[in-house]
Structure formats: structure tokens, C-alpha cells
Design a protein around this motif. Structure first.
Motif, PDB file in Angstrom:
ATOM      1  N   ARG A   1       0.799  -1.206   0.000  1.00 29.66           N
ATOM      2  CA  ARG A   1       0.000   0.000   0.000  1.00 29.66           C
ATOM      3  C   ARG A   1       0.843   1.274   0.000  1.00 29.66           C
ATOM      4  N   HIS A   2       2.116   1.210   0.364  1.00 30.97           N
ATOM      5  CA  HIS A   2       3.011   2.387   0.325  1.00 30.97           C
ATOM      6  C   HIS A   2       4.450   1.919   0.035  1.00 30.97           C
ATOM      7  N   LEU A   3       4.594   1.309  -1.103  1.00 27.98           N
ATOM      8  CA  LEU A   3       5.900   0.766  -1.495  1.00 27.98           C
ATOM      9  C   LEU A   3       6.950   1.857  -1.687  1.00 27.98           C
ATOM     10  N   ASP A   4       6.583   2.927  -2.346  1.00 32.87           N
ATOM     11  CA  ASP A   4       7.571   3.983  -2.602  1.00 32.87           C
ATOM     12  C   ASP A   4       8.132   4.527  -1.296  1.00 32.87           C
ATOM     13  N   ARG A   5       7.255   4.754  -0.340  1.00 35.90           N
ATOM     14  CA  ARG A   5       7.724   5.269   0.944  1.00 35.90           C
ATOM     15  C   ARG A   5       8.640   4.262   1.640  1.00 35.90           C
ATOM     16  N   ASP A   6       8.276   2.992   1.615  1.00 36.93           N
ATOM     17  CA  ASP A   6       9.085   1.960   2.276  1.00 36.93           C
ATOM     18  C   ASP A   6      10.455   1.807   1.605  1.00 36.93           C
ATOM     19  N   PHE A   7      10.465   1.777   0.287  1.00 31.02           N
ATOM     20  CA  PHE A   7      11.733   1.599  -0.430  1.00 31.02           C
ATOM     21  C   PHE A   7      12.632   2.827  -0.272  1.00 31.02           C
ATOM     22  N   THR A   8      12.058   3.993  -0.254  1.00 33.11           N
ATOM     23  CA  THR A   8      12.856   5.212  -0.072  1.00 33.11           C
ATOM     24  C   THR A   8      13.482   5.243   1.317  1.00 33.11           C
ATOM     25  N   LYS A   9      12.718   4.870   2.309  1.00 28.70           N
ATOM     26  CA  LYS A   9      13.249   4.824   3.671  1.00 28.70           C
ATOM     27  C   LYS A   9      14.364   3.784   3.792  1.00 28.70           C
ATOM     28  N   ALA A  10      14.178   2.656   3.128  1.00 29.38           N
ATOM     29  CA  ALA A  10      15.190   1.601   3.193  1.00 29.38           C
ATOM     30  C   ALA A  10      16.511   2.051   2.560  1.00 29.38           C
ATOM     31  N   ARG A  11      16.447   2.814   1.474  1.00 25.93           N
ATOM     32  CA  ARG A  11      17.671   3.246   0.790  1.00 25.93           C
ATOM     33  C   ARG A  11      18.516   4.189   1.636  1.00 25.93           C
TER      34      ARG A  11
ATOM     35  N   HIS B   1      19.470   3.614   4.512  1.00 22.11           N
ATOM     36  CA  HIS B   1      20.372   2.756   5.301  1.00 22.11           C
ATOM     37  C   HIS B   1      21.409   2.051   4.427  1.00 22.11           C
ATOM     38  N   LEU B   2      21.394   2.311   3.130  1.00 23.39           N
ATOM     39  CA  LEU B   2      22.273   1.588   2.203  1.00 23.39           C
ATOM     40  C   LEU B   2      23.376   2.499   1.685  1.00 23.39           C
ATOM     41  N   THR B   3      24.408   1.881   1.140  1.00 25.00           N
ATOM     42  CA  THR B   3      25.523   2.642   0.579  1.00 25.00           C
ATOM     43  C   THR B   3      26.180   1.851  -0.549  1.00 25.00           C
ATOM     44  N   GLY B   4      26.930   2.561  -1.372  1.00 29.97           N
ATOM     45  CA  GLY B   4      27.711   1.919  -2.433  1.00 29.97           C
ATOM     46  C   GLY B   4      26.852   1.343  -3.537  1.00 29.97           C
ATOM     47  N   SER B   5      27.414   0.334  -4.185  1.00 31.23           N
ATOM     48  CA  SER B   5      26.714  -0.300  -5.311  1.00 31.23           C
ATOM     49  C   SER B   5      25.474  -1.065  -4.863  1.00 31.23           C
ATOM     50  N   PHE B   6      25.449  -1.483  -3.590  1.00 37.89           N
ATOM     51  CA  PHE B   6      24.272  -2.212  -3.110  1.00 37.89           C
ATOM     52  C   PHE B   6      23.037  -1.314  -3.090  1.00 37.89           C
ATOM     53  N   ARG B   7      23.223  -0.037  -2.864  1.00 43.85           N
ATOM     54  CA  ARG B   7      22.096   0.900  -2.886  1.00 43.85           C
ATOM     55  C   ARG B   7      21.456   0.916  -4.276  1.00 43.85           C
ATOM     56  N   ASP B   8      22.290   0.978  -5.319  1.00 42.04           N
ATOM     57  CA  ASP B   8      21.760   0.969  -6.687  1.00 42.04           C
ATOM     58  C   ASP B   8      21.108  -0.371  -7.021  1.00 42.04           C
ATOM     59  N   GLU B   9      21.725  -1.461  -6.580  1.00 39.01           N
ATOM     60  CA  GLU B   9      21.165  -2.788  -6.848  1.00 39.01           C
ATOM     61  C   GLU B   9      19.809  -2.965  -6.161  1.00 39.01           C
ATOM     62  N   TYR B  10      19.703  -2.479  -4.942  1.00 41.90           N
ATOM     63  CA  TYR B  10      18.429  -2.572  -4.217  1.00 41.90           C
ATOM     64  C   TYR B  10      17.346  -1.779  -4.950  1.00 41.90           C
ATOM     65  N   GLY B  11      17.666  -0.585  -5.400  1.00 39.80           N
ATOM     66  CA  GLY B  11      16.678   0.219  -6.117  1.00 39.80           C
ATOM     67  C   GLY B  11      16.195  -0.465  -7.384  1.00 39.80           C
ATOM     68  N   LYS B  12      17.107  -1.088  -8.126  1.00 39.28           N
ATOM     69  CA  LYS B  12      16.731  -1.768  -9.358  1.00 39.28           C
ATOM     70  C   LYS B  12      15.854  -2.989  -9.071  1.00 39.28           C
ATOM     71  N   THR B  13      16.222  -3.773  -8.042  1.00 42.03           N
ATOM     72  CA  THR B  13      15.472  -4.993  -7.727  1.00 42.03           C
ATOM     73  C   THR B  13      14.063  -4.664  -7.225  1.00 42.03           C
ATOM     74  N   THR B  14      13.943  -3.694  -6.338  1.00 38.07           N
ATOM     75  CA  THR B  14      12.614  -3.347  -5.820  1.00 38.07           C
ATOM     76  C   THR B  14      11.727  -2.743  -6.906  1.00 38.07           C
ATOM     77  N   ARG B  15      12.338  -2.044  -7.843  1.00 41.80           N
ATOM     78  CA  ARG B  15      11.545  -1.393  -8.902  1.00 41.80           C
ATOM     79  C   ARG B  15      11.065  -2.406  -9.934  1.00 41.80           C
TER      80      ARG B  15
ATOM     81  N   SER C   1      26.183  -2.366   3.066  1.00 39.94           N
ATOM     82  CA  SER C   1      26.804  -2.450   1.736  1.00 39.94           C
ATOM     83  C   SER C   1      26.566  -3.811   1.084  1.00 39.94           C
ATOM     84  N   GLY C   2      25.824  -4.693   1.751  1.00 42.38           N
ATOM     85  CA  GLY C   2      25.523  -5.992   1.163  1.00 42.38           C
ATOM     86  C   GLY C   2      24.632  -6.813   2.095  1.00 42.38           C
ATOM     87  N   VAL C   3      23.732  -7.612   1.493  1.00 41.36           N
ATOM     88  CA  VAL C   3      22.823  -8.483   2.253  1.00 41.36           C
ATOM     89  C   VAL C   3      22.784  -9.831   1.559  1.00 41.36           C
ATOM     90  N   ASP C   4      23.011 -10.898   2.314  1.00 34.66           N
ATOM     91  CA  ASP C   4      22.957 -12.262   1.798  1.00 34.66           C
ATOM     92  C   ASP C   4      22.053 -13.083   2.704  1.00 34.66           C
TER      93      ASP C   4
END
Length: 251
Positions: free
Chosen positions: A142-152, A154-168, A246-249
Motif C-alpha cells: 500500500r506504500h511501497l515507494d515510501r518503504d523503499f525510499t526509507k530503506a535506501r 540505510h544503504l551505501t555503495g553499489s548495493f544501494r543501486d542494486e536494491y533500487g533496481k530490484t525493488t523497482r 553495503s551488502g545483504v545475503d
């Protein structure tokens, strides 16, 4: 008138003439002898080479002198010159020892400082991971954009870009389609102590944290709620004054 003639014997004149010549030659030889004597006196006499036969048993080599004999026989001036050299060598040796001590102190000091920074990094990174994990691993259709923006945040580096691409491209469309809601929390022991986390590795600028995460999922694909007990390895990197993911596994 009778002619008077002084009588002289012819042989007498020839005898006097020969005597005069002989006297003149003797005088010339005397002058030459005197000049030669003066010349020999003014010039140095040439040396002479004397040949000596070796003895039957050969020449005996003299014994080699010892360093003590050199020191004993050395003139006072040479002994005085040896003292400054010894002092220079001693000064160089002491300088080398001092330099080695300084290097060792610097290395130990750096290791001590890195150890303290690493201990501090462990504590700070674990705290940051415990705050970031529920935000990064949760979302509501119901509020994906807000959740994904808040999550970013807490992220840094290339993982931030990867997270944005995967969630989108994957997570967002799927969550909207099936009305997915995921709520993540860090598991806590039954005794109620601190959340279940541990440090896998640590350095002053990077810490790998292992978290035990409970995920409750609701969607049109499941009836009721489904609880997933997951282990998540989260890499935390120093970013400015804080720590970010910077990474989540998922394990």
C-alpha cells in the motif's frame, strides 16, 4: 877579416823544442783531469747492484704481526685517530637501535590503535545493523515507494543501486499484484536479552554481522500469515560518521 861564428850544436835546439812540447801536453792533461774531477764531484754517484745468493734452506718468512703489536707499535697520532672512528661506529650503532625501537613502537602503537578502532566498529556496526534490517527487509504494497525510499537511507555503495533496481523491477510489481505485506523483526532469545546477532568479521572500516530475522508474510498467495525464520548476513561499511549496509545475503 876572419868571420866569427857562435858555435851551437844542432841537436841541442831540437831537444829543447821536444821538451817544451812535452811540458805543454802535461799541462793540458792536468787541466782536463781537474775539470773531470770537478764534474764527478758535482754529479751524484750511480748506485751499484749487489747479487746475494740465497741460503740452502731458503729464506725464512718473518712472523706476522698481531693487531696488538700494531696498536703497541702505532705512533700516538694513529692511536688518537682510531678513537674518533670507534666513537662514530658506536654512534651509528646506537642510532640504528634507536630507529628500530621507534619503528617497533610505531607498529605496536598502530596495532593498538587499530584494535581499539575495531572494537568500537564492532559495537557501532551491530547497532546499525539491528536498526537497518527491519527497514530494509520489510515493505507494504500500500506504500511501497515510501518503504523503499526509507530503506535506501540505510544503504551505501553499489548495493544501494542494486536494491533500487530490484525493488523497482521485481519486488514492487509482485507485491502490488499479490497484495504482499512483509514485516521483519530480529529474533530475540526467550530470556528477553539482546537480539540474536553475532559478528562474523571486523575491521576498523567494515564489519560483517550475522542476524537471525523473523519475517511474517501476508498475501493473496497464502492463507493467514506465514512466518519465515531466516539467517541474514549483512555487511556494514563505515560511511562518514555512521555505518550503512553495503551488502545483504540470505543464508
Amino acid at each position: 877579416m876572419a868571420k866569427t861564428t857562435t858555435g851551437r850544436t844542432p841537436g841541442t835546439r831540437r831537444t829543447m823544442t821536444a821538451a817544451a812540447r812535452a811540458a805543454t801536453k802535461r799541462a793540458e792533461r792536468g787541466v782536463r783531469s781537474a775539470a773531470a774531477a770537478d764534474e764527478e764531484t758535482s754529479q751524484p754517484l750511480a748506485g751499484r747492484t749487489v747479487l746475494i745468493d740465497a741460503p740452502k734452506n731458503g729464506w725464512e718468512d718473518p712472523p706476522e704481526p698481531s693487531p696488538e703489536q700494531f696498536n703497541e707499535d702505532a705512533p700516538p697520532e694513529q692511536k688518537d685517530r682510531g678513537a674518533p672512528r670507534t666513537r662514530r661506529l658506536l654512534t651509528l650503532a646506537l642510532g640504528a637501535l634507536l630507529l628500530a625501537a621507534l619503528v617497533a613502537a610505531a607498529v605496536l602503537g598502530r596495532q593498538y590503535w587499530d584494535g581499539r578502532r575495531t572494537d568500537s566498529a564492532r559495537s557501532e556496526a551491530v547497532t546499525a545493523a539491528q536498526k537497518a534490517a527491519p527497514v530494509v527487509l520489510s515493505y507494504d504494497y500500500r506504500h511501497l515507494d515510501r518503504d523503499f525510499t526509507k530503506a535506501r537511507t540505510h544503504l551505501t555503495g553499489s548495493f544501494r543501486d542494486e536494491y533500487g533496481k530490484t525493488t523497482r523491477t521485481v519486488v514492487g510489481p509482485t507485491a502490488k499484484k499479490y497484495r504482499g505485506v512483509v514485516k521483519a523483526t530480529i529474533a530475540s532469545p526467550a530470556s528477553g536479552r539482546s537480539p540474536a546477532t553475532s559478528v562474523v568479521s571486523a575491521s576498523p572500516d567494515e564489519v560483517v554481522v550475522l542476524l537471525f530475522v523473523n519475517q511474517v508474510t501476508e498475501s493473496t498467495q497464502v492463507s493467514g500469515s506465514r512466518v519465515d525464520l531466516n539467517r541474514v548476513r549483512m555487511t556494514m561499511a563505515r560511511a562518514g560518521e555512521g555505518w550503512k549496509v553495503s551488502g545483504v545475503d540470505a543464508l
